[in-house]
Design an enzyme around this catalytic site. Structure first.
Site, mmCIF file in Angstrom:
data_model
loop_
_atom_site.group_PDB
_atom_site.id
_atom_site.type_symbol
_atom_site.label_atom_id
_atom_site.label_comp_id
_atom_site.label_asym_id
_atom_site.label_seq_id
_atom_site.Cartn_x
_atom_site.Cartn_y
_atom_site.Cartn_z
ATOM 1 N N SER A 232 -46.512 -50.713 58.072
ATOM 2 C CA SER A 232 -46.012 -52.181 57.472
ATOM 3 C C SER A 232 -47.059 -53.218 57.988
ATOM 4 C CB SER A 232 -44.672 -52.728 57.790
ATOM 5 O OG SER A 232 -44.558 -52.806 59.694
ATOM 6 N N GLY B 78 -50.069 -53.830 56.586
ATOM 7 C CA GLY B 78 -51.427 -52.712 56.692
ATOM 8 C C GLY B 78 -51.449 -52.790 58.348
ATOM 9 N N GLU C 118 -51.930 -54.719 44.057
ATOM 10 C CA GLU C 118 -52.835 -54.651 44.819
ATOM 11 C C GLU C 118 -53.334 -54.334 44.040
ATOM 12 O OE1 GLU C 118 -52.911 -54.977 49.663
ATOM 13 O OE2 GLU C 118 -50.932 -54.721 49.204
ATOM 14 N N ASP D 102 -46.052 -59.911 50.834
ATOM 15 C CA ASP D 102 -46.286 -61.408 51.498
ATOM 16 C C ASP D 102 -47.752 -62.468 50.869
ATOM 17 O OD1 ASP D 102 -48.097 -59.640 52.325
ATOM 18 O OD2 ASP D 102 -47.856 -59.057 54.001
ATOM 19 N N THR D 103 -48.176 -61.743 50.328
ATOM 20 C CA THR D 103 -49.566 -63.225 50.067
ATOM 21 C C THR D 103 -48.858 -63.756 48.731
ATOM 22 O OG1 THR D 103 -50.191 -60.884 47.805
ATOM 23 C CG2 THR D 103 -51.320 -60.874 50.467
ATOM 24 N N ARG E 257 -46.751 -63.120 62.954
ATOM 25 C CA ARG E 257 -45.872 -64.238 61.736
ATOM 26 C C ARG E 257 -45.334 -64.639 61.811
ATOM 27 N NH1 ARG E 257 -48.666 -60.788 56.234
ATOM 28 N NH2 ARG E 257 -46.026 -60.197 56.100
#
Length: 387
Positions: A152, A154, A259, A278-279, A356
């Site tokens: 997850s 990355g 992506e 997330d981005t 995060r």
């Protein structure tokens, strides 16, 4: 109780939290599920269930208890064969059980993109042990990227410059795998100019694209994102064409984070998440309808505009530095004094290094200025560890 739909959310992190808010604004009743109690989405949901998403019996029990109209995965690591069974029994899995199964493992979605749909991808091979990693790297050449097929955000990803770095990369990937598959993907390192997330909404009225989002990663994890990112018309059309091809193949309704790497006019498919990305947290301030609003609308069969615009905006993550069970935050006033900024503190009950914990958001007249303000705001938020 009167509500428009019952939603069972599988995974209750910060993306799930914003989705719950969007769904509840449209009258939904949301049951948030996660492996730990008081997860971010649970704090704003109607009900909660605490269990591992990889526990097949607990997953089925939650579905049979709540009889949801929509089962909405927020994470990859789910016992997806149970989702397939539930879909056969008449439950709606978002966007589809097949999408959840294919995207839980990077190998399945990559093979679909490259072999079945003919999308442009980097050269890649799979490996189950160090010997196979060495053989795969001989195929892709150096530098190459080694990452678990299942992880997850990355985690477990390494860029390897030469053969000497392969063993450490394999060990790191194995240590950061999710689920129960010791398998990695070794892929050619693409010397791209930039990478984008193309938020793609598949809904009853067709397919709608958000303006492309640029992002920067460290340790394979997103650090900042900005929207829109300047792209040539040809490159954007190519990305949209590939995204439409793959989401139409996966089927169902919802928002997909697709992506791509971009090198000149060449667009290379990288990964896909069948859920908010997330981005895409930048859309909390860049778009009138956020990625979470769009996901909720698509899931619930409600109209999605044919065209979406974004004002220049950026996001920058707020990361924890260490393990702690007792947290507080300082510096919010200083952060919000930065022009055009806003904050989202996720409400995670514990921290660990690089976790995060929040995100700073900013709008400005151009994305460079927005990025500077978002980073400055993120830097001013201090996490206070009480233990």
């Amino acid at each position: 109780m009167s509500h428009t739909a019952t939603i069972l959310l599988l995974g209750s992190g910060e993306l799930g939290r914003e989705f719950v808010i969007s769904a509840k604004r449209l009258g939904a009743y949301v049951v948030a599920c996660d492996a730990y109690d008081n997860a971010p989405a649970m704090q704003v949901s109607d009900a909660r269930e605490v269990f591992s998403m990889l526990d097949a019996e607990a997953l089925r029990r939650a579905v049979e208890t709540h009889r949801p109209d929509y089962i909405v995965p927020e994470i990859e690591a789910i016992r997806t064969e149970v989702l397939a069974e539930l879909e056969q029994e008449g439950f709606t899995v978002v966007p589809s059980a097949r999408a959840a199964q294919l995207t839980m493992n990077r190998d399945a979605i990559r093979d679909l993109a490259a072999h079945d749909l003919g999308l442009t991808t980097s050269a890649y091979r799979y490996a189950k042990n160090l010997e196979e990693v060495r053989a795969a790297a001989a195929h892709t050449g150096f530098p190459c990227v080694v990452k678990p097929v299942m992880s997850s955000s990355g985690k477990g990803q390494t860029t390897v410059r030469d053969e000497a770095g392969l063993e450490a990369a394999w060990d790191y990937a194995v240590a950061n795998m999710r689920g129960d598959r010791s398998r990695v993907i070794v892929e050619q390192f693409v010397a791209f100019d930039y990478e984008i997330t193309l938020l793609t909404v598949r809904h009853k009225g067709g397919v709608t694209f958000c303006p492309p989002i640029g992002h920067r990663q460290e340790r394979g994890d997103y650090q900042e994102s900005w929207q829109p990112i300047a792209m040539s018309e040809a490159a954007l059309a190519s990305a949209q064409d590939m995204a439409r091809t793959i989401v139409d193949d996966l089927g169902g309704y919802g928002l997909f984070g697709v992506e791509f790497f971009v090198k000149g006019e060449e667009v290379i498919f990288s990964e896909l998440s069948p859920r908010p990305h997330d981005t895409g947290m930048v859309t909390l301030v860049s778009q009138n309808l956020t990625e979470f609003d769009l996901h909720a609308r698509a899931v619930m069969g409600l109209p999605v505009p044919a065209e979406l615009r974004a004002r220049p905006a950026a996001s920058a993550v707020i990361l924890a530095e260490r393990d702690s069970e007792s947290l507080s935050y300082e510096g919010l006033a200083e952060a919000l004094a930065e022009p055009g900024t806003d904050l989202r503190i996720f409400g995670k009950p514990t921290s660990r290094p690089y976790r995060r914990m929040g995100v700073a958001l900013a709008t400005a007249g151009d994305t460079d200025t927005a990025r500077a303000h978002a980073r400055a705001a993120a830097d001013k938020v201090r996490i206070v560890y009480g233990d």
